[in-house]
Design an enzyme around this catalytic site. Structure first.
Site, PDB file in Angstrom:
ATOM      1  N   ARG A  46      31.004  60.925 -29.153  1.00 53.81           N
ATOM      2  CA  ARG A  46      29.643  60.802 -28.624  1.00 53.81           C
ATOM      3  C   ARG A  46      29.377  61.984 -27.695  1.00 53.81           C
ATOM      4  O   ARG A  46      30.096  62.171 -26.709  1.00 53.81           O
ATOM      5  CB  ARG A  46      29.485  59.475 -27.867  1.00 53.81           C
ATOM      6  N   HIS A  82      20.646  62.959 -22.121  1.00 54.43           N
ATOM      7  CA  HIS A  82      21.617  62.622 -21.085  1.00 54.43           C
ATOM      8  C   HIS A  82      21.261  63.448 -19.846  1.00 54.43           C
ATOM      9  O   HIS A  82      22.014  64.299 -19.399  1.00 54.43           O
ATOM     10  CB  HIS A  82      23.038  62.874 -21.581  1.00 54.43           C
ATOM     11  N   GLU A  85      21.366  55.717 -20.019  1.00 56.42           N
ATOM     12  CA  GLU A  85      21.218  55.128 -18.687  1.00 56.42           C
ATOM     13  C   GLU A  85      19.874  55.409 -18.012  1.00 56.42           C
ATOM     14  O   GLU A  85      19.808  56.085 -16.978  1.00 56.42           O
ATOM     15  CB  GLU A  85      22.358  55.605 -17.777  1.00 56.42           C
ATOM     16  N   ASN A 102      27.348  51.089 -21.200  1.00 57.90           N
ATOM     17  CA  ASN A 102      28.255  51.851 -20.340  1.00 57.90           C
ATOM     18  C   ASN A 102      28.713  50.918 -19.242  1.00 57.90           C
ATOM     19  O   ASN A 102      27.905  50.443 -18.437  1.00 57.90           O
ATOM     20  CB  ASN A 102      27.538  53.059 -19.716  1.00 57.90           C
ATOM     21  N   TYR A 136      31.202  50.366 -16.029  1.00 54.46           N
ATOM     22  CA  TYR A 136      32.135  50.912 -15.036  1.00 54.46           C
ATOM     23  C   TYR A 136      32.636  49.839 -14.087  1.00 54.46           C
ATOM     24  O   TYR A 136      33.828  49.731 -13.860  1.00 54.46           O
ATOM     25  CB  TYR A 136      31.498  52.092 -14.290  1.00 54.46           C
ATOM     26  N   GLU A 179      30.585  54.069 -22.926  1.00 51.42           N
ATOM     27  CA  GLU A 179      31.329  54.749 -21.852  1.00 51.42           C
ATOM     28  C   GLU A 179      32.109  53.723 -21.064  1.00 51.42           C
ATOM     29  O   GLU A 179      31.583  52.646 -20.735  1.00 51.42           O
ATOM     30  CB  GLU A 179      30.391  55.453 -20.849  1.00 51.42           C
TER      31      GLU A 179
HETATM   32  C1  FCB Z   1      27.825  57.595 -16.126  1.00 50.69           C
HETATM   33  C2  FCB Z   1      27.216  58.802 -16.805  1.00 50.69           C
HETATM   34  C3  FCB Z   1      28.210  59.864 -17.190  1.00 50.69           C
HETATM   35  C4  FCB Z   1      29.301  60.023 -16.153  1.00 50.69           C
HETATM   36  C5  FCB Z   1      29.899  58.683 -15.798  1.00 50.69           C
HETATM   37  C6  FCB Z   1      31.039  58.760 -14.810  1.00 50.69           C
HETATM   38  O1  FCB Z   1      26.882  56.974 -15.339  1.00 50.69           O
HETATM   39  O2  FCB Z   1      26.524  58.419 -17.968  1.00 50.69           O
HETATM   40  O3  FCB Z   1      27.523  61.049 -17.419  1.00 50.69           O
HETATM   41  O4  FCB Z   1      28.809  60.691 -15.059  1.00 50.69           O
HETATM   42  O5  FCB Z   1      28.895  57.845 -15.277  1.00 50.69           O
END
Ligand code: FCB
Length: 429
Positions: free
Chosen positions: A70, A114, A159, A287, A289, A337
């Site tokens: 990607r 992006h 995002e 995504n 985290y 992600e």
């Molecule tokens: C996300 C972004 C990516 C990167 C990661 C750590 O929010 O999409 O570009 O910065 O965080």
């Protein structure tokens, strides 16, 4: 679609070559030039020099054994003024990248946006301005006309929450504005741009899978206090439901609209917009985290943290995927992600024994598998990131890569996590 294993990057974070072959400045080039905006005064000017080292990087991707890569397309490279004709030299780069990937048996997965808006479009009003949605759709069609015969999956936006809130409300990302009502207008125009792009690509005959990527996480109340629950509801509304409700159900949530009004912000919806925003898509990019824990006083961060100070919450990933499956049924998901920055400590040979990152990835992949076992329709997992890169306002300090980049020499050195991921993928086939 069988389960996909991939890695992800984005254009501004890796390409460098910011004035090559007719590219014009994006809002990130401009933002980086202002002292104080980016740690250490870092910029994306050189980044990982991927624009010039692309074939070598694709060879490394093949060594990892991923089936999907990607990456994002830099809008100011392929349509320098954000409108008008295509810049053939800029588009040729992505044409070569796609062919190089296919030659190695890797599926390209394109993200159209992006975060690197052409500066001219920001000067004309940026995402708070409705016309930007139309410009985005036009650009999406230009690019897909050239690449959609070989690119099986497309993400329109990466995002939109970060684009709108970090870029226009908090001012910590480009273009660095601090105007909450403008950020809310940006949200609607981003979603509209997504819908117009989907409709435009379909109308021009694109049969590939189309989708959008959102940054999502559960918002948990810190305690039993009703004020904590209220803070969690607001965060979930502004972070999750404000995007998924219009995309899937064709309406904004009433409580969110009321929260916005209380802060003096209005979504600039016109007749017919929500039908466009909810144009059918094939895949939702998630995504993931971390989960947020909310108290009345704000976000609380405790427990094990990554190098970014982000909580490590793999269980939340399982819960999130199950919850999306429940609240927004019928939408296949791919984790587009997931990853972590830690303080990498290379040996003399440059090798990084990154056990924390490896454990992080392992725990999150298990969490995704658990969600699948419990019935969530998750069809892939992509690690962020293929290689160390420019981490936006943090500059080159945080390293998210599976592959180390020695920025002085541009040498690429796979870390322990890359070798582990390669074996993990091979073992699952
Ligand atoms: C996300 C972004 C990516 C990167 C990661 C750590 O929010 O999409 O570009 O910065 O965080």
């Amino acid at each position: 679609m069988s389960f996909r294993w991939g890695v992800a990057t984005s254009a501004y974070q890796i390409e460098g070559a910011t004035d090559a072959d007719g590219r014009t400045p994006s809002i990130w080039d401009t933002f980086c030039r202002v002292p104080g905006n980016v740690a250490g005064g870092d910029t994306g000017e050189a980044a990982c020099d991927h624009y010039r080292r692309m074939p070598e990087d694709v060879a490394l991707l093949a060594e990892l054994g991923v089936d999907t890569y990607r990456f994002s397309i830099s809008w100011p490279r392929v349509q320098p003024r954000g409108r008008g004709p295509v810049n053939a030299r800029g588009l040729a780069f992505y044409d070569r990248l796609v062919d190089e990937l296919l030659a190695r048996g890797i599926d390209p997965w394109v993200t159209l946006y992006h975060w690197d808006l052409p500066q001219e479009l920001e000067d004309a009003g940026g995402w708070p301005h409705r016309d930007t949605a139309h410009r985005f759709a036009e650009y999406a069609v230009l690019v897909s006309d050239r690449l959609a015969d070989r690119v099986p999956t497309w993400t329109t936006l990466n995002e939109p929450w970060c684009v709108a809130m970090y870029g226009y409300a908090d001012g910590i990302h480009a273009p660095g504005r601090t105007d909450f009502p403008a950020a809310v207008r940006a949200v609607h125009h981003l979603l509209l741009g997504h819908g117009l792009a989907v409709q435009g690509m379909r109308a021009s005959g694109v049969s590939a899978d189309l989708g959008i990527t959102l940054n999502l996480g559960q918002a948990r109340p810190a305690g039993d206090d009703p004020a904590d629950h209220e803070a969690a509801r607001r965060a979930d509304g502004l972070g999750v439901r404000m995007y998924l409700d219009p995309l899937v159900h064709g309406r904004y949530p009433e409580d969110v609209v009321a929260d916005l009004a209380a802060r003096g912000a209005v979504l600039p919806i016109r007749d017919g917009d929500l039908a466009v925003v909810s144009a059918p898509i094939d895949v939702l990019g998630v995504n993931y985290y971390f989960d947020a824990t909310l108290a009345a006083t704000g976000e609380v961060r405790t427990g094990p943290l990554t190098g970014m100070g982000w909580p490590i919450t793999p269980d939340g990933c399982t819960e999130l995927l199950l919850r999306i499956g429940r609240d927004y049924p019928g939408l296949p998901m791919v984790v587009t992600e997931n990853g972590a920055a830690f303080d990498d400590d290379p040996g003399d040979d440059g090798f990084v024994l990154d056990e924390e990152r490896t454990a992080f990835l392992a725990a999150h992949i298990r969490a995704v598998e658990r969600a699948r076992d419990l019935g969530a329709d998750v069809r892939g997992y992509f690690a962020w990131s293929f290689m160390d890169n420019f981490e936006w306002g943090h500059g080159y300090g945080p390293r998210f890569g599976l592959v180390r980049v020695d920025y002085a020499t541009q040498r690429r050195i796979p870390k322990q996590s890359a070798l582990w991921y390669r074996d993990r993928i091979a073992g699952s086939r």
